[in-house]
Structure formats: structure tokens, C-alpha cells
Design an enzyme around this catalytic site. Structure first.
Site, PDB file in Angstrom:
ATOM      1  N   ALA A 201       0.844  -1.199   0.000  1.00 26.06           N
ATOM      2  CA  ALA A 201       0.000   0.000   0.000  1.00 26.06           C
ATOM      3  C   ALA A 201       0.876   1.244   0.000  1.00 26.06           C
ATOM      4  O   ALA A 201       2.024   1.202   0.452  1.00 26.06           O
ATOM      5  CB  ALA A 201      -0.926   0.005   1.211  1.00 26.06           C
ATOM      6  N   ASP A 202       0.316   2.317  -0.501  1.00 28.09           N
ATOM      7  CA  ASP A 202       0.997   3.603  -0.472  1.00 28.09           C
ATOM      8  C   ASP A 202      -0.069   4.691  -0.398  1.00 28.09           C
ATOM      9  O   ASP A 202      -1.073   4.630  -1.111  1.00 28.09           O
ATOM     10  CB  ASP A 202       1.860   3.798  -1.717  1.00 28.09           C
TER      11      ASP A 202
END
EC number: 3.6.1.9
Length: 188
Positions: free
Chosen positions: A67-68
Site C-alpha cells: 500500500a501507499d
């Protein structure tokens, strides 16, 4: 099946534990720079996909989650500040305004991959210089996109949100759960 979180974020660790208490953390060692001209709503997902691809090559039988999170205002991506001065600049820019938080998530299991982006709109109260200085002095903004964390001392900056609270923390847990179910169904 082993589950791997391809992120060093302590907030993501905490949130993933709500779904899966037993998983490994293997941060992806990749370049997280923002591609020039990339639309803000795509940046997090592109980075998340690079994270999962990197870790999955080393652990091909595992379910890898990457995730970012980025903050966008006026079409500009605000990542993590380099220092306290940059954090204060970002907070001044967000003061009294609406911005968007995008978290891109990628799931990879063998050759199968699913990815998505979740968006939450956030409004800040107008902030005084004293409020900005006091918050920056806590050190909390220094490792967070947009220079704030909604779950800690930065909660006093946020007037309201429209969307997933956990997305602003860095992992949209409810959507992640549904996407994981779809990925696992595809794998059967």
C-alpha cells in the site's frame, strides 16, 4: 498460506492485524518517487504494485499486500516532508481547506494480482501558526504523507472527512477485506 505486508508503516501493521493477526512484515526496498505528471489518484496504486511485485519475486507462494498513501491538494501530491520546515509549509497549505487522501493497495498471490485506489476527502480547520508549530514539534508529521496523521495528535487539525477513516490512516481495511476475498476466489 503465508501473508506478507510489503510496508514498514506501523499504522498499516496495526490495521492489517484487524484482519489477519498472523503475518510477516517485509518492507519493499524500492524507489517511491512520484512519476512526473502522473495523476494523483494513480500514484499510490502504482507504488503499491511496485512494492508487491518486488516482495513477491522473493516469496512467490505468499499473499503479498502493498500500500501507499498520498495527499493531494490543488493537483499536487504531498508526500512525506523532508524536515520540520517542509512539514510546516504543508500544514499551512492544508489549513482551512479540503484535500484528498488516496491510498493505493496491491494484492498479489502467485500470478494473480488485484489493485485499487481508495479516496477520502478531508477538511482541515484553519490553523494558527502556534497550532502548526506545536504540532510539528511533536515530531508526528515527519513520517506521514501530507505531514499529518489523523489517528494521533494530528486529529485536532481535522474538521471532517468524507470517506473511509482507515484510508486516511493508510489502509482501507473494509475494501481490502473485500478485494482479498475476490482474489482468493479467483485463486480457487
Amino acid at each position: 498460506m503465508d501473508i506478507i505486508l510489503a510496508s514498514a508503516s506501523p499504522r498499516r501493521r496495526e490495521l492489517l492485524a484487524l484482519l489477519y493477526p498472523d503475518y510477516a512484515v517485509i518492507p519493499a526496498d524500492i524507489d517511491e518517487s512520484v512519476p512526473e505528471g502522473a495523476p494523483a489518484e494513480t500514484v499510490g496504486e502504482l507504488t503499491a504494485r511496485r512494492k508487491t511485485a518486488h516482495v513477491a519475486t522473493q516469496h512467490p507462494g505468499s499473499l503479498v499486500i502493498g500500500a501507499d498513501t498520498i495527499v493531494e491538494i490543488d493537483g499536487e501530491v504531498l508526500g512525506k516532508p523532508r524536515d520540520a520546515a517542509e512539514a510546516a509549509l504543508m500544514l499551512r497549505r492544508l489549513s482551512g481547506r479540503e484535500h484528498r487522501v488516496y491510498t493505493g493497495v496491491s494484492l498479489r498471490l502467485g500470478a494473480r494480482e488485484r489493485s485499487f485506489t481508495q479516496c477520502t476527502r478531508v477538511w482541515f480547520y484553519p490553523l494558527s501558526e502556534r497550532e502548526i508549530e506545536d504540532y510539528v514539534a511533536t515530531g508526528d508529521p515527519l513520517d506521514k504523507a501530507g505531514s499529518y496523521g489523523i489517528q494521533g495528535p494530528g486529529c485536532i487539525l481535522v474538521e471532517r472527512i468524507d470517506g473511509d477513516f482507515f484510508n486516511v490512516m493508510g489502509l482501507p481495511v473494509a475494501r481490502l477485506r473485500r478485494e482479498l476475498g475476490l482474489l482468493l476466489d479467483e485463486s480457487r
